[in-house]
Design a protein around this motif. Structure first.
Motif, PDB file in Angstrom:
ATOM      1  N   VAL A  43       0.844  -1.185   0.000  1.00 45.83           N
ATOM      2  CA  VAL A  43       0.000   0.000   0.000  1.00 45.83           C
ATOM      3  C   VAL A  43       0.884   1.241   0.000  1.00 45.83           C
ATOM      4  CG1 VAL A  43      -1.736   1.285   1.309  1.00 45.83           C
ATOM      5  CG2 VAL A  43      -1.890  -1.206   1.160  1.00 45.83           C
TER       6      VAL A  43
ATOM      7  N   THR B 182       2.225  -3.074   3.898  1.00 44.71           N
ATOM      8  CA  THR B 182       1.320  -3.891   3.099  1.00 44.71           C
ATOM      9  C   THR B 182      -0.097  -3.850   3.677  1.00 44.71           C
ATOM     10  OG1 THR B 182       1.705  -5.889   4.385  1.00 44.71           O
ATOM     11  CG2 THR B 182       3.209  -5.475   2.519  1.00 44.71           C
ATOM     12  N   ASP B 183      -1.041  -4.378   2.910  1.00 40.84           N
ATOM     13  CA  ASP B 183      -2.408  -4.477   3.412  1.00 40.84           C
ATOM     14  C   ASP B 183      -2.459  -5.408   4.625  1.00 40.84           C
ATOM     15  OD1 ASP B 183      -1.800  -6.569   1.617  1.00 40.84           O
ATOM     16  OD2 ASP B 183      -3.893  -6.894   1.111  1.00 40.84           O
ATOM     17  N   SER B 184      -1.600  -6.404   4.660  1.00 35.91           N
ATOM     18  CA  SER B 184      -1.516  -7.299   5.827  1.00 35.91           C
ATOM     19  C   SER B 184      -1.041  -6.525   7.062  1.00 35.91           C
ATOM     20  CB  SER B 184      -0.567  -8.460   5.565  1.00 35.91           C
ATOM     21  OG  SER B 184      -1.067  -9.271   4.537  1.00 35.91           O
TER      22      SER B 184
ATOM     23  N   ARG C 121      -4.038  -4.644   8.352  1.00 34.29           N
ATOM     24  CA  ARG C 121      -4.951  -5.523   9.091  1.00 34.29           C
ATOM     25  C   ARG C 121      -4.394  -5.844  10.482  1.00 34.29           C
ATOM     26  NH1 ARG C 121      -5.546  -7.762   3.977  1.00 34.29           N
ATOM     27  NH2 ARG C 121      -4.134  -9.481   4.448  1.00 34.29           N
TER      28      ARG C 121
ATOM     29  N   MET D 290      -5.432   4.872  -0.852  1.00 34.42           N
ATOM     30  CA  MET D 290      -5.435   3.416  -0.785  1.00 34.42           C
ATOM     31  C   MET D 290      -5.302   2.938   0.661  1.00 34.42           C
ATOM     32  SD  MET D 290      -3.040   0.532  -2.599  1.00 34.42           S
ATOM     33  CE  MET D 290      -3.578   0.877  -4.255  1.00 34.42           C
ATOM     34  N   ALA D 291      -4.478   3.605   1.440  1.00 32.51           N
ATOM     35  CA  ALA D 291      -4.305   3.236   2.846  1.00 32.51           C
ATOM     36  C   ALA D 291      -5.612   3.426   3.611  1.00 32.51           C
ATOM     37  CB  ALA D 291      -3.192   4.064   3.476  1.00 32.51           C
TER      38      ALA D 291
ATOM     39  N   GLU E  63      -8.646   3.345   2.373  1.00 32.14           N
ATOM     40  CA  GLU E  63      -9.568   2.298   1.930  1.00 32.14           C
ATOM     41  C   GLU E  63      -9.225   0.959   2.583  1.00 32.14           C
ATOM     42  OE1 GLU E  63      -9.413   2.277  -2.334  1.00 32.14           O
ATOM     43  OE2 GLU E  63     -10.313   4.270  -2.487  1.00 32.14           O
ATOM     44  N   SER E  64      -7.952   0.624   2.649  1.00 34.48           N
ATOM     45  CA  SER E  64      -7.523  -0.627   3.283  1.00 34.48           C
ATOM     46  C   SER E  64      -7.849  -0.615   4.763  1.00 34.48           C
ATOM     47  CB  SER E  64      -6.024  -0.845   3.082  1.00 34.48           C
ATOM     48  OG  SER E  64      -5.734  -1.076   1.734  1.00 34.48           O
TER      49      SER E  64
ATOM     50  N   GLN F  61     -11.614  -1.107   5.223  1.00 37.78           N
ATOM     51  CA  GLN F  61     -11.963  -2.499   4.961  1.00 37.78           C
ATOM     52  C   GLN F  61     -11.560  -3.380   6.148  1.00 37.78           C
ATOM     53  OE1 GLN F  61     -10.349  -4.113   1.360  1.00 37.78           O
ATOM     54  NE2 GLN F  61     -11.282  -6.111   1.678  1.00 37.78           N
ATOM     55  N   ALA F  62     -10.370  -3.164   6.673  1.00 34.35           N
ATOM     56  CA  ALA F  62      -9.902  -3.943   7.824  1.00 34.35           C
ATOM     57  C   ALA F  62     -10.774  -3.687   9.044  1.00 34.35           C
ATOM     58  CB  ALA F  62      -8.444  -3.611   8.122  1.00 34.35           C
TER      59      ALA F  62
END
Length: 69
Positions: A3, A10-12, A15, A44-45, A47-48, A51-52
């Motif tokens: 991201v 990362t998206d991980s 999360r 993007m961050a 949005e991620s 979502q998380a």
């Protein structure tokens, strides 16, 4: 998926940060440095992160109850 390239977030990672208590972009930046350099990843961050957070609300982690002996 990466991201934030500047800080290799990362998206991980996002999360995991949510699992560790992050609830907004300011906290995410403090914990991971995401979106603190050039700022290109902010959308993007965010949005991620949203979502998380939604996933965390949908599948909350159960805290075991300790019983006295």
């Amino acid at each position: 998926m990466y991201v934030c390239l500047c800080n290799a977030v990362t998206d991980s990672d996002i999360r995991k940060a949510v699992d560790d208590g992050v609830r907004n972009m300011r906290q995410l930046g403090k914990m991971t440095n995401c979106s603190t350099a050039c700022g290109c990843c902010t959308e993007m961050a965010s949005e991620s992160l949203q979502q998380a957070l939604a996933e965390a609300r949908e599948f909350p982690v159960a805290i075991p109850v300790l019983q006295m002996a």
